[in-house]
Design a protein around this motif. Structure first.
Motif, PDB file in Angstrom:
ATOM      1  N   ALA A 340       0.773  -0.826  -0.114  1.00  0.00           N
ATOM      2  CA  ALA A 340      -0.131   0.380  -0.276  1.00  0.00           C
ATOM      3  C   ALA A 340       0.577   1.304  -0.307  1.00  0.00           C
ATOM      4  O   ALA A 340       0.632   2.220  -0.326  1.00  0.00           O
ATOM      5  CB  ALA A 340      -0.760   0.078   1.256  1.00  0.00           C
ATOM      6  N   ALA A 341       1.958   1.119   0.906  1.00  0.00           N
ATOM      7  CA  ALA A 341       3.068   2.664   1.111  1.00  0.00           C
ATOM      8  C   ALA A 341       2.935   2.375  -0.447  1.00  0.00           C
ATOM      9  O   ALA A 341       3.506   3.567  -0.906  1.00  0.00           O
ATOM     10  CB  ALA A 341       3.528   2.471   1.907  1.00  0.00           C
ATOM     11  N   LEU A 342       4.347   1.496  -0.950  1.00  0.00           N
ATOM     12  CA  LEU A 342       4.741   1.668  -1.984  1.00  0.00           C
ATOM     13  C   LEU A 342       3.807   2.463  -3.304  1.00  0.00           C
ATOM     14  O   LEU A 342       3.787   3.003  -4.442  1.00  0.00           O
ATOM     15  CB  LEU A 342       5.412   0.591  -2.758  1.00  0.00           C
ATOM     16  N   ALA A 343       2.927   1.331  -3.746  1.00  0.00           N
ATOM     17  CA  ALA A 343       1.323   1.904  -4.185  1.00  0.00           C
ATOM     18  C   ALA A 343       1.397   3.516  -3.963  1.00  0.00           C
ATOM     19  O   ALA A 343       0.767   4.202  -5.280  1.00  0.00           O
ATOM     20  CB  ALA A 343       0.265   1.353  -4.145  1.00  0.00           C
ATOM     21  N   GLY A 344       1.816   4.288  -3.266  1.00  0.00           N
ATOM     22  CA  GLY A 344       1.235   5.323  -2.535  1.00  0.00           C
ATOM     23  C   GLY A 344       1.938   6.081  -3.747  1.00  0.00           C
ATOM     24  O   GLY A 344       2.067   7.494  -4.191  1.00  0.00           O
ATOM     25  N   ARG A 345       3.179   5.753  -3.856  1.00  0.00           N
ATOM     26  CA  ARG A 345       4.374   6.205  -4.160  1.00  0.00           C
ATOM     27  C   ARG A 345       4.201   6.401  -5.697  1.00  0.00           C
ATOM     28  O   ARG A 345       4.603   7.185  -6.295  1.00  0.00           O
ATOM     29  CB  ARG A 345       5.602   6.136  -3.601  1.00  0.00           C
ATOM     30  N   LEU A 346       3.869   5.258  -5.715  1.00  0.00           N
ATOM     31  CA  LEU A 346       3.416   4.985  -7.465  1.00  0.00           C
ATOM     32  C   LEU A 346       2.415   5.689  -8.042  1.00  0.00           C
ATOM     33  O   LEU A 346       2.996   5.554  -9.837  1.00  0.00           O
ATOM     34  CB  LEU A 346       3.976   3.247  -7.886  1.00  0.00           C
ATOM     35  N   HIS A 347       1.625   5.297  -7.706  1.00  0.00           N
ATOM     36  CA  HIS A 347       0.377   5.801  -8.091  1.00  0.00           C
ATOM     37  C   HIS A 347      -0.572   6.660  -7.476  1.00  0.00           C
ATOM     38  O   HIS A 347      -1.586   6.741  -7.007  1.00  0.00           O
ATOM     39  CB  HIS A 347      -0.905   4.724  -8.779  1.00  0.00           C
ATOM     40  N   PRO A 348      -0.032   8.004  -7.409  1.00  0.00           N
ATOM     41  CA  PRO A 348      -0.475   8.863  -5.665  1.00  0.00           C
ATOM     42  C   PRO A 348      -2.215   9.421  -6.747  1.00  0.00           C
ATOM     43  O   PRO A 348      -2.826   8.977  -4.655  1.00  0.00           O
ATOM     44  CB  PRO A 348       0.449   9.822  -5.923  1.00  0.00           C
ATOM     45  N   GLU A 349      -2.173   9.588  -7.528  1.00  0.00           N
ATOM     46  CA  GLU A 349      -3.364   9.824  -7.524  1.00  0.00           C
ATOM     47  C   GLU A 349      -4.899   8.663  -7.729  1.00  0.00           C
ATOM     48  O   GLU A 349      -5.849   9.483  -7.455  1.00  0.00           O
ATOM     49  CB  GLU A 349      -3.389   9.900  -9.493  1.00  0.00           C
ATOM     50  N   ARG A 350      -4.117   7.613  -7.053  1.00  0.00           N
ATOM     51  CA  ARG A 350      -4.829   6.491  -7.232  1.00  0.00           C
ATOM     52  C   ARG A 350      -5.206   6.172  -5.681  1.00  0.00           C
ATOM     53  O   ARG A 350      -6.287   5.235  -5.375  1.00  0.00           O
ATOM     54  CB  ARG A 350      -4.956   5.157  -7.862  1.00  0.00           C
ATOM     55  N   VAL A 351      -4.366   5.902  -5.163  1.00  0.00           N
ATOM     56  CA  VAL A 351      -3.822   5.582  -4.212  1.00  0.00           C
ATOM     57  C   VAL A 351      -3.353   5.772  -2.649  1.00  0.00           C
ATOM     58  O   VAL A 351      -4.225   5.661  -1.227  1.00  0.00           O
ATOM     59  CB  VAL A 351      -2.854   4.275  -3.875  1.00  0.00           C
ATOM     60  N   SER A 352      -3.555   7.816  -2.907  1.00  0.00           N
ATOM     61  CA  SER A 352      -3.109   8.484  -1.985  1.00  0.00           C
ATOM     62  C   SER A 352      -4.160   8.711  -1.161  1.00  0.00           C
ATOM     63  O   SER A 352      -5.689   8.877  -1.675  1.00  0.00           O
ATOM     64  CB  SER A 352      -2.936   9.246  -2.412  1.00  0.00           C
ATOM     65  N   GLY A 353      -4.287   8.375   0.211  1.00  0.00           N
ATOM     66  CA  GLY A 353      -5.354   8.839   1.396  1.00  0.00           C
ATOM     67  C   GLY A 353      -6.064   7.932   1.181  1.00  0.00           C
ATOM     68  O   GLY A 353      -6.959   7.496   2.104  1.00  0.00           O
TER      69      GLY A 353
END
Length: 354
Positions: A340-353
């Motif tokens: 989840a943390a890495l996904a937030g860095r790779l795809h912040p528009e989808r996973v952030s928050g």
């Protein structure tokens, strides 16, 4: 329920005591190597890296490597943990309260393998290891050796050796999937008599992974990710390559492995190799010590950013060099949150928050 192999107290302790005498005498040339029993367990077992481990709730446990220590603690067996080795990073806050090495609860070996004699002295019924190096002649002995002294053993299946006693360069049919990690935690929970805790842990992991997968559904652009560290004082760079849980985490987070041709964990890579791989993102896992949080990777991050030879590498050029911890990218209870943390860095528009 007490272990069936115990009579008149702990059989593991008595076998370990006699084995310790044999080991010490053998070191002086006074006794031959002890024969390993060839009897199969009579009751239910868990099949683990081609070893049948009896399902007998252990009263005394030793855990080798960070991921094994955290798994034992998370499964509620901290009160049975009599020895532990090699914490890569601080324990998770919710687990740290059950770890008191300053009171020898457990006895803690921070930097080197304990000798086989040291482990025999604490007389564990079960030795759990996150990596196969513990179960080699250079470590504690093979799993068959340990069985001969009354100790069962469990190994995370991401690092099953091709044969008992094989090290990290002699891996066999490993399972580096996240489902494999969940199965390992389920099996370890069964061995520890903690099936409900294991189900709760794996359920939370699966919920997190399913949520990330849902958010990433339809993603077409997958950044190339390199996981690098520089252990010791040599300055050499090492990559976490394919065939390792680190690559599984990268892919589940919506990335691709920047070094698919490099197989295995912590393989040496040159500056020229990094330039040629052109990673879009670099992740640096901090290691090794109980006080080494992700900020401990900052010096290597700065070194990569300041190296003129790497200036054209997309990750360096675009400021996408991040830190994590070794514990996150080793098979264990942290893997879903690492995705989840890495996904937030790779795809912040989808996973952030999330």
């Amino acid at each position: 329920m007490p272990r069936s192999r115990r009579t008149l107290g702990s059989r593991a302790a008595s076998v370990a005591a006699s084995s310790l005498v044999v080991v010490l005498l053998a070191g002086c040339g006074g006794a031959p190597e002890q024969a390993v029993p060839d009897t199969a367990p009579a009751g239910p077992t868990v099949r683990n890296c081609d070893v049948d481990v009896p399902v007998e709730r252990p009263g005394r446990v030793v855990a080798m490597f960070h991921n094994a220590v955290e798994a034992v603690l998370a499964l509620g067996a901290g009160d049975r943990l009599v020895g532990a080795a090699y914490l890569d990073n601080p324990l998770l806050p919710e687990l740290a309260g059950g770890f008191h090495p300053e009171q020898d609860r457990p006895i803690y070996w921070p930097e080197e393998y304990p000798s086989r004699e040291e482990v025999l002295r604490v007389a564990p019924d079960l030795v759990v290891s996150g990596f196969t190096g513990a179960f080699t002649r250079e470590g504690l002995g093979t799993r068959a050796d340990l069985a001969g002294t009354g100790m069962d053993s469990f190994l995370f299946s991401s690092y099953c050796p091709s044969a008992d006693g094989g090290g990290q360069t002699e891996l066999g049919a490993v399972d580096v999937s996240l489902a494999g990690v969940e199965r390992d935690l389920t099996d370890l929970g069964r061995l520890l008599g903690a099936e409900d805790r294991a189900a709760a842990i794996t359920g939370r992991m699966r919920s997190t992974l399913d949520d990330v997968a849902r958010r990433l559904d339809g993603v077409t652009e997958r950044p190339r990710v390199a996981m690098l560290n520089s252990p010791g004082q040599t300055g050499e760079l090492r990559v976490f390559g394919s065939g390792d849980i680190a690559t599984t985490i990268i892919e589940a987070a919506g990335g691709t492995q920047a070094f698919p041709e490099i197989d295995g964990r912590q393989r040496t890579v040159s500056t020229e190799g990094i330039v040629a791989a052109r990673p879009d993102v670099i992740v640096v896992p901090a290691c090794c010590g109980v006080d080494k949080g992700p900020e401990s990777a900052a010096p290597l991050v700065e070194r990569l950013r300041a190296d003129p030879a790497l200036a054209t590498v997309p990750a360096v050029r675009d400021g996408r060099v991040y830190t994590t911890t070794f514990a996150e990218v080793s098979p264990g209870i942290r893997n879903a949150d690492a995705v989840a943390a890495l996904a937030g860095r790779l795809h912040p528009e989808r996973v952030s928050g999330r």
